[in-house]
Design an enzyme around this catalytic site. Structure first.
Site, PDB file in Angstrom:
ATOM      1  N   ASN A   1       0.844  -1.210   0.000  1.00 37.39           N
ATOM      2  CA  ASN A   1       0.000   0.000   0.000  1.00 37.39           C
ATOM      3  C   ASN A   1       0.872   1.251   0.000  1.00 37.39           C
ATOM      4  O   ASN A   1       1.883   1.304   0.713  1.00 37.39           O
ATOM      5  CB  ASN A   1      -0.857  -0.041   1.281  1.00 37.39           C
ATOM      6  CG  ASN A   1      -1.976   0.976   1.309  1.00 37.39           C
ATOM      7  OD1 ASN A   1      -2.753   1.070   0.351  1.00 37.39           O
ATOM      8  ND2 ASN A   1      -2.089   1.731   2.389  1.00 37.39           N
TER       9      ASN A   1
ATOM     10  N   ASP B   1      -9.655  10.292  -0.044  1.00 41.91           N
ATOM     11  CA  ASP B   1     -10.292  11.545   0.386  1.00 41.91           C
ATOM     12  C   ASP B   1      -9.829  12.653  -0.558  1.00 41.91           C
ATOM     13  O   ASP B   1      -8.708  12.642  -1.041  1.00 41.91           O
ATOM     14  CB  ASP B   1     -10.045  11.902   1.868  1.00 41.91           C
ATOM     15  CG  ASP B   1      -8.603  11.758   2.337  1.00 41.91           C
ATOM     16  OD1 ASP B   1      -7.684  11.767   1.511  1.00 41.91           O
ATOM     17  OD2 ASP B   1      -8.406  11.654   3.574  1.00 41.91           O
TER      18      ASP B   1
HETATM   19  C1  XIL Z   1      -3.495   8.455   9.636  1.00 42.82           C
HETATM   20  C2  XIL Z   1      -4.708   8.547  10.545  1.00 42.82           C
HETATM   21  O1  XIL Z   1      -5.816   8.926   9.768  1.00 42.82           O
HETATM   22  C3  XIL Z   1      -4.462   9.545  11.649  1.00 42.82           C
HETATM   23  O2  XIL Z   1      -5.524   9.517  12.600  1.00 42.82           O
HETATM   24  C4  XIL Z   1      -3.142   9.239  12.360  1.00 42.82           C
HETATM   25  O3  XIL Z   1      -2.872  10.260  13.295  1.00 42.82           O
HETATM   26  C5  XIL Z   1      -1.997   9.142  11.367  1.00 42.82           C
HETATM   27  O4  XIL Z   1      -2.325   8.175  10.372  1.00 42.82           O
HETATM   28  N1  XIL Z   1      -1.434   6.832   5.242  1.00 42.82           N
HETATM   29  C6  XIL Z   1      -1.842   5.724   5.950  1.00 42.82           C
HETATM   30  C7  XIL Z   1      -2.772   5.888   7.100  1.00 42.82           C
HETATM   31  O5  XIL Z   1      -1.525   4.594   5.567  1.00 42.82           O
HETATM   32  O6  XIL Z   1      -2.576   4.922   8.100  1.00 42.82           O
HETATM   33  C8  XIL Z   1      -2.690   7.275   7.702  1.00 42.82           C
HETATM   34  O7  XIL Z   1      -3.685   7.405   8.703  1.00 42.82           O
HETATM   35  C9  XIL Z   1      -2.840   8.317   6.620  1.00 42.82           C
HETATM   36  C10 XIL Z   1      -1.741   8.202   5.593  1.00 42.82           C
END
Ligand code: XIL
Length: 328
Positions: A174, A240
């Site tokens: 990923n 998003d």
């Molecule tokens: C983010 C979460 O949304 C937050 O709450 C946390 O503080 C940090 O991580 N890439 C990823 C996710 O693979 O796990 C991340 O999620 C966003 C970026």
């Protein structure tokens, strides 16, 4: 709930997921049940949460999420075993001294085994390795503590270990910015290399933290064409669409600015039209959140700047973007 259900509308295309926490499930349980058929734990299944100390495992934060998925016949994605973030220091050092390779290797395999087996009947897939490719021009793998401790082979080791304990799970790599040509090349190199060596990898996750109009739909199309040739399943794992353009100086909006939601809806509409075209390759599209009241983009990339990146507004009502993706 009434009206169009997002996941029902897409049932012949791909599953529709949301990243959740125990709190957002409480806030939006009905919305989740009605519109989504897949969940990802936004943080609760990460290393620092499940394995905060050596030999200590804690599944209490993840249990309500896995439970909700099960009760409501939703799929659950596992996220994530090996990442350079949200992984505790004890894995790599003790008393300020770096640990030796065998020790770190032991922690890696203990972690994947214990967490993997705990969720074996709950999670159908795992992001085995997250964000291991470098963003630096000319540099292939990211410089991480995992790589420093274990060498470049840590990725292969993680996948082989995952397969050993999870014979039936789909195993994913990923990453973000998967559409950028140089990074795309590196991702292809990684996946081809793994497949050549018979390393068990089933899928590629494209995170999808994008913004209105970027990347261009054609860039995503080219990217999907290239990845489709790798012989792995594809998922959009963390979608998003920020309402801000690069360099937008505004940090104090309390409601979306003029035109933002219309442009967002238009982009979302085109994006899902493209995803539908690639339904043979794409198995799931997961949003990184449920509704605009709780999104990590309120803290990233600008701390405290409100964003509205999802299909449901802060009250959980469908936005124009929702209409755009369901109007076909
Ligand atoms: C983010 C979460 O949304 C937050 O709450 C946390 O503080 C940090 O991580 N890439 C990823 C996710 O693979 O796990 C991340 O999620 C966003 C970026």
């Amino acid at each position: 709930m009434q009206g169009i259900s997002l996941c029902q509308k897409y049932q012949d295309y791909f599953s529709i997921g949301a990243a959740v926490s125990e709190e957002t499930i409480k806030a939006h349980g009905e919305l989740l049940k009605y519109h989504f058929n897949s969940l990802t734990a936004e943080n609760a299944m990460k290393f620092q949460t499940t394995n905060p100390k050596e030999r200590v495992y804690d599944f209490r934060p993840a249990d309500p999420i896995a439970g909700f998925a099960k009760e409501n016949q939703m799929r659950l994605r596992g996220h994530t075993f090996v990442w350079h973030r949200q992984t505790p220091d004890w894995v790599f050092q003790e008393g300020g001294n770096p640990r030796d390779k065998q020790e770190v290797l032991g922690f890696l395999s203990d972690h994947i085994r214990t967490v993997g087996i705990y969720f074996r009947d709950k999670a159908y897939c795992w992001d085995v390795v997250n964000e291991a490719i470098s963003d630096e021009p000319g540099e292939y793998l990211r410089d991480t503590l995992w790589r420093r401790a274990l060498g470049d082979g840590y990725i292969e080791t993680a996948f082989r270990t995952a397969r050993e304990h999870l014979p039936d799970a789909q195993l994913f790599y990923n990453d973000y910015n998967t559409y950028q040509p140089e990074k795309r090349e590196k991702i292809c190199r990684l996946i081809r290399g793994l497949k050549e060596r018979d390393v068990p990898i089933d899928g590629l996750g494209m995170q999808g933290h994008w913004g209105i109009g970027r990347p261009a739909i054609d860039e995503i199309r080219q990217t999907l064409d290239i990845y489709a040739g790798l012989g792995v399943r594809l998922q959009i794992t963390e979608l998003d669409i920020s309402v801000y353009d690069h360099g937008d100086p505004r940090t104090d909006l309390t409601v979306p600015g003029p035109g933002m939601l219309d442009r967002q809806a238009e982009y979302y509409g085109k994006l899902f039209e493209l995803f539908r075209e690639y339904r043979e390759q794409i198995d799931a599209v997961t949003f990184w959140g449920i509704a605009d009241d709780a999104t990590w983009l309120d803290q990233f990339p600008v701390q405290g700047r409100k964003d509205w990146p999802l299909l449901f507004d802060t009250q959980g009502r469908p936005k124009k973007a929702f209409d755009a993706v369901t109007n076909f």
